[in-house]
Design an enzyme around this catalytic site. Structure first.
Site, PDB file in Angstrom:
ATOM      1  N   GLY A   6     -22.396  48.375  73.218  1.00 23.33           N
ATOM      2  CA  GLY A   6     -20.743  48.341  73.582  1.00 23.33           C
ATOM      3  C   GLY A   6     -20.213  49.574  72.985  1.00 23.33           C
ATOM      4  O   GLY A   6     -19.097  49.599  72.394  1.00 23.33           O
ATOM      5  N   ARG A  23     -23.294  49.334  79.348  1.00 25.59           N
ATOM      6  CA  ARG A  23     -23.676  49.773  80.795  1.00 25.59           C
ATOM      7  C   ARG A  23     -22.949  50.815  81.470  1.00 25.59           C
ATOM      8  O   ARG A  23     -23.572  51.297  82.393  1.00 25.59           O
ATOM      9  CB  ARG A  23     -23.213  48.194  81.692  1.00 25.59           C
ATOM     10  CG  ARG A  23     -24.032  47.241  81.042  1.00 25.59           C
ATOM     11  CD  ARG A  23     -23.262  45.804  81.737  1.00 25.59           C
ATOM     12  NE  ARG A  23     -21.939  45.522  81.132  1.00 25.59           N
ATOM     13  CZ  ARG A  23     -21.156  44.625  81.324  1.00 25.59           C
ATOM     14  NH1 ARG A  23     -21.479  43.714  82.112  1.00 25.59           N
ATOM     15  NH2 ARG A  23     -19.933  44.660  80.735  1.00 25.59           N
ATOM     16  N   ASN A  42     -22.349  45.018  68.814  1.00 28.34           N
ATOM     17  CA  ASN A  42     -21.084  44.945  68.973  1.00 28.34           C
ATOM     18  C   ASN A  42     -20.908  44.410  70.454  1.00 28.34           C
ATOM     19  O   ASN A  42     -19.745  43.750  70.770  1.00 28.34           O
ATOM     20  CB  ASN A  42     -20.355  46.393  68.675  1.00 28.34           C
ATOM     21  CG  ASN A  42     -19.093  46.432  69.485  1.00 28.34           C
ATOM     22  OD1 ASN A  42     -17.887  46.060  69.192  1.00 28.34           O
ATOM     23  ND2 ASN A  42     -18.840  47.284  70.593  1.00 28.34           N
ATOM     24  N   SER A  75     -16.033  37.046  64.944  1.00 29.13           N
ATOM     25  CA  SER A  75     -14.363  37.011  65.091  1.00 29.13           C
ATOM     26  C   SER A  75     -14.028  35.688  64.359  1.00 29.13           C
ATOM     27  O   SER A  75     -14.411  34.604  63.919  1.00 29.13           O
ATOM     28  CB  SER A  75     -14.261  36.645  66.643  1.00 29.13           C
ATOM     29  OG  SER A  75     -13.060  36.172  67.029  1.00 29.13           O
ATOM     30  N   TYR A  93     -16.081  30.816  74.382  1.00 25.14           N
ATOM     31  CA  TYR A  93     -16.020  32.302  73.538  1.00 25.14           C
ATOM     32  C   TYR A  93     -16.096  31.854  72.074  1.00 25.14           C
ATOM     33  O   TYR A  93     -16.851  32.453  71.467  1.00 25.14           O
ATOM     34  CB  TYR A  93     -14.600  33.032  74.063  1.00 25.14           C
ATOM     35  CG  TYR A  93     -14.674  34.338  73.309  1.00 25.14           C
ATOM     36  CD1 TYR A  93     -15.490  35.345  73.515  1.00 25.14           C
ATOM     37  CD2 TYR A  93     -13.873  34.409  72.035  1.00 25.14           C
ATOM     38  CE1 TYR A  93     -15.448  36.396  72.743  1.00 25.14           C
ATOM     39  CE2 TYR A  93     -13.864  35.614  70.930  1.00 25.14           C
ATOM     40  CZ  TYR A  93     -14.626  36.697  71.446  1.00 25.14           C
ATOM     41  OH  TYR A  93     -14.768  37.642  70.732  1.00 25.14           O
TER      42      TYR A  93
HETATM   43  P1  NDP Z   1     -13.854  46.095  74.836  1.00 26.17           P
HETATM   44  O1  NDP Z   1     -13.938  45.392  76.132  1.00 26.17           O
HETATM   45  O2  NDP Z   1     -13.060  47.238  74.519  1.00 26.17           O
HETATM   46  O3  NDP Z   1     -15.494  46.608  74.611  1.00 26.17           O
HETATM   47  C1  NDP Z   1     -16.590  45.831  75.120  1.00 26.17           C
HETATM   48  C2  NDP Z   1     -17.736  46.528  75.002  1.00 26.17           C
HETATM   49  O4  NDP Z   1     -18.922  45.699  75.101  1.00 26.17           O
HETATM   50  C3  NDP Z   1     -17.930  47.547  75.928  1.00 26.17           C
HETATM   51  O5  NDP Z   1     -18.290  48.939  75.372  1.00 26.17           O
HETATM   52  C4  NDP Z   1     -18.728  47.249  76.996  1.00 26.17           C
HETATM   53  O6  NDP Z   1     -19.522  48.119  77.605  1.00 26.17           O
HETATM   54  C5  NDP Z   1     -19.799  46.298  76.009  1.00 26.17           C
HETATM   55  N1  NDP Z   1     -20.448  45.207  76.986  1.00 26.17           N
HETATM   56  C6  NDP Z   1     -19.998  44.068  77.371  1.00 26.17           C
HETATM   57  N2  NDP Z   1     -20.973  43.485  78.187  1.00 26.17           N
HETATM   58  C7  NDP Z   1     -22.248  44.151  77.838  1.00 26.17           C
HETATM   59  C8  NDP Z   1     -23.358  44.025  78.211  1.00 26.17           C
HETATM   60  N3  NDP Z   1     -23.722  43.083  79.099  1.00 26.17           N
HETATM   61  N4  NDP Z   1     -24.249  45.041  77.799  1.00 26.17           N
HETATM   62  C9  NDP Z   1     -24.005  46.098  77.135  1.00 26.17           C
HETATM   63  N5  NDP Z   1     -22.744  46.435  76.797  1.00 26.17           N
HETATM   64  C10 NDP Z   1     -21.829  45.356  77.157  1.00 26.17           C
HETATM   65  O7  NDP Z   1     -13.582  44.880  73.754  1.00 26.17           O
HETATM   66  P2  NDP Z   1     -14.029  45.122  72.087  1.00 26.17           P
HETATM   67  O8  NDP Z   1     -14.161  46.239  71.701  1.00 26.17           O
HETATM   68  O9  NDP Z   1     -12.675  44.211  71.835  1.00 26.17           O
HETATM   69  O10 NDP Z   1     -15.028  44.199  71.866  1.00 26.17           O
HETATM   70  C11 NDP Z   1     -16.019  44.614  70.980  1.00 26.17           C
HETATM   71  C12 NDP Z   1     -16.668  43.229  70.316  1.00 26.17           C
HETATM   72  O11 NDP Z   1     -15.820  42.818  69.238  1.00 26.17           O
HETATM   73  C13 NDP Z   1     -16.978  42.280  71.168  1.00 26.17           C
HETATM   74  O12 NDP Z   1     -18.344  41.341  70.376  1.00 26.17           O
HETATM   75  C14 NDP Z   1     -15.983  41.228  70.793  1.00 26.17           C
HETATM   76  O13 NDP Z   1     -16.218  39.905  71.146  1.00 26.17           O
HETATM   77  C15 NDP Z   1     -15.473  41.376  69.366  1.00 26.17           C
HETATM   78  N6  NDP Z   1     -14.192  41.150  68.887  1.00 26.17           N
HETATM   79  C16 NDP Z   1     -13.140  41.846  69.598  1.00 26.17           C
HETATM   80  C17 NDP Z   1     -11.815  41.393  69.132  1.00 26.17           C
HETATM   81  C18 NDP Z   1     -10.743  41.642  69.588  1.00 26.17           C
HETATM   82  O14 NDP Z   1      -9.525  41.213  69.642  1.00 26.17           O
HETATM   83  N7  NDP Z   1     -10.660  42.520  70.524  1.00 26.17           N
HETATM   84  C19 NDP Z   1     -11.567  40.474  68.009  1.00 26.17           C
HETATM   85  C20 NDP Z   1     -13.020  39.991  67.246  1.00 26.17           C
HETATM   86  C21 NDP Z   1     -14.235  40.216  67.962  1.00 26.17           C
HETATM   87  P3  NDP Z   1     -19.834  48.303  79.295  1.00 26.17           P
HETATM   88  O15 NDP Z   1     -18.655  47.389  80.158  1.00 26.17           O
HETATM   89  O16 NDP Z   1     -19.619  49.602  79.729  1.00 26.17           O
HETATM   90  O17 NDP Z   1     -21.083  47.734  79.247  1.00 26.17           O
HETATM   91  C1  8X3 Z   2     -11.345  37.857  69.855  1.00 24.82           C
HETATM   92  C2  8X3 Z   2     -10.110  37.556  69.015  1.00 24.82           C
HETATM   93  O1  8X3 Z   2      -8.594  35.503  68.860  1.00 24.82           O
HETATM   94  O2  8X3 Z   2      -8.495  37.130  70.821  1.00 24.82           O
HETATM   95  O3  8X3 Z   2     -12.629  37.528  69.146  1.00 24.82           O
HETATM   96  O4  8X3 Z   2     -10.312  35.674  70.656  1.00 24.82           O
HETATM   97  S1  8X3 Z   2      -9.293  36.206  69.972  1.00 24.82           S
END
Ligand code: NDP
Ligand code: 8X3
Length: 264
Positions: free
Chosen positions: A12, A37, A90, A143, A156
């Site tokens: 990711g 992706r 991630n 998270s 989720y």
């Molecule tokens: P983004 O949407 O900015 O990034 C998500 C990343 O995950 C992208 O790079 C996307 O790449 C990749 N991804 C999604 N599905 C797939 C797949 N099937 N295969 C490979 N890559 C994939 O979100 P965040 O940076 O916020 O999220 C990153 C992580 O952090 C997640 O696990 C999320 O649950 C976690 N998180 C986020 C929080 C928030 O508030 N933002 C808080 C707590 C945890 P692409 O689409 O190019 O494949």
């Molecule tokens: C992402 C944080 O609270 O938006 O894991 O679900 S929240």
């Protein structure tokens, strides 16, 4: 642990926390395997990483939901890229905010396949090599949602509760090896996360972060690099972090309303 020249695999890496983590490791002179992706995006992140000090970058188009592709991809890393020392699991996403009894089955499948099964597939492909080589660190993205379930987010939240269990189980299963396991569990981080959740409804996504200062992706990357750079005998099991305006996954304080509550 010094990161210069170490091989770090980030899933990711095309956006948000994964992208910021790539930059943070790049600044330490690591060699980066960047997967997502959207290959064009991950290539652009890779270019930036080289400018920021990465000793090398190799980008991979990968859908973590595809177990065969994950295994083949890890098998086919170029010889001098095979010794992954840090894995940042991630890749992940949320879809929708719905009551369980009204939820969309496709959304459930996408979240569970990505956040739970995808994380397992990558772990299964990479960690045996770490054990064999006697060196490694797995950082999983959890998270606050895995700590405390919020309304309309049960699936989720369940996927992140599963991450917590897998993180703990992996650490137990690796006992007796030098491989370390950490979960980094943020609250609200402003990334594309909410845009993805609301399928491109940017106005609704922006509201999630209105009236408070959320964490930045760089804040989370900082915690990841901190956990990985502790001395080799120190394992940080878990980093639970929120913005000051967030107490837990249910409670935020928004300046414009002056109220505390759960409104995503
Ligand atoms: P983004 O949407 O900015 O990034 C998500 C990343 O995950 C992208 O790079 C996307 O790449 C990749 N991804 C999604 N599905 C797939 C797949 N099937 N295969 C490979 N890559 C994939 O979100 P965040 O940076 O916020 O999220 C990153 C992580 O952090 C997640 O696990 C999320 O649950 C976690 N998180 C986020 C929080 C928030 O508030 N933002 C808080 C707590 C945890 P692409 O689409 O190019 O494949
Ligand atoms: C992402 C944080 O609270 O938006 O894991 O679900 S929240």
């Amino acid at each position: 642990m010094k990161l210069a020249g170490k091989i770090v695999l980030i899933t990711g890496a095309s956006s948000g926390i994964g992208e910021a983590t790539a930059y943070a490791f790049a600044a330490e002179g690591a060699r980066l395997l960047l997967a997502a992706r959207r290959k064009d995006k991950v290539d652009a992140v890779g270019e930036q990483c080289l400018q920021k000090g990465a000793q090398g970058v190799h980008t991979i188009a990968l859908d973590v939901r595809d177990q065969g592709a994950v295994a083949a991809s890890v098998e086919s890393f170029p010889q001098d890229w095979a010794a992954v020392e840090v894995l940042v699991n991630n890749a992940g996403l949320s879809r929708g905010l719905d009551k369980v009894y009204q939820g969309k089955i496709d959304d459930w499948d996408e979240m569970i396949d990505t956040n739970v099964k995808g994380l397992l597939y990558v772990t299964r492909a990479v960690v045996p090599g770490m054990v064999e080589r006697g060196a490694g660190h797995v950082v999983n993205l959890g998270s606050t949602a895995g700590e405390l379930t919020y309304p309309n987010g049960a699936v989720y939240c369940a996927s992140k509760a599963a991450e917590k269990a897998i993180n703990d189980g992996l650490r137990q299963d690796l006992l007796g090896t030098p491989v370390r396991v950490t979960s980094v569990d943020p609250g609200m981080v402003e990334t594309d996360f909410s845009k993805v959740r609301f399928r491109g409804d940017d106005a609704r996504a922006a509201k999630v972060y209105q009236g408070l200062t959320p964490l930045s992706p760089a804040d989370v990357a900082d915690a990841i690099v901190w956990a990985v750079t502790r001395p080799a005998h120190v394992n940080i099991a878990r980093v639970l972090m929120t913005p000051v305006a967030q107490a837990n996954s249910l409670l935020f304080h928004r300046v414009e309303t002056g109220t505390a509550g759960n409104t995503r």
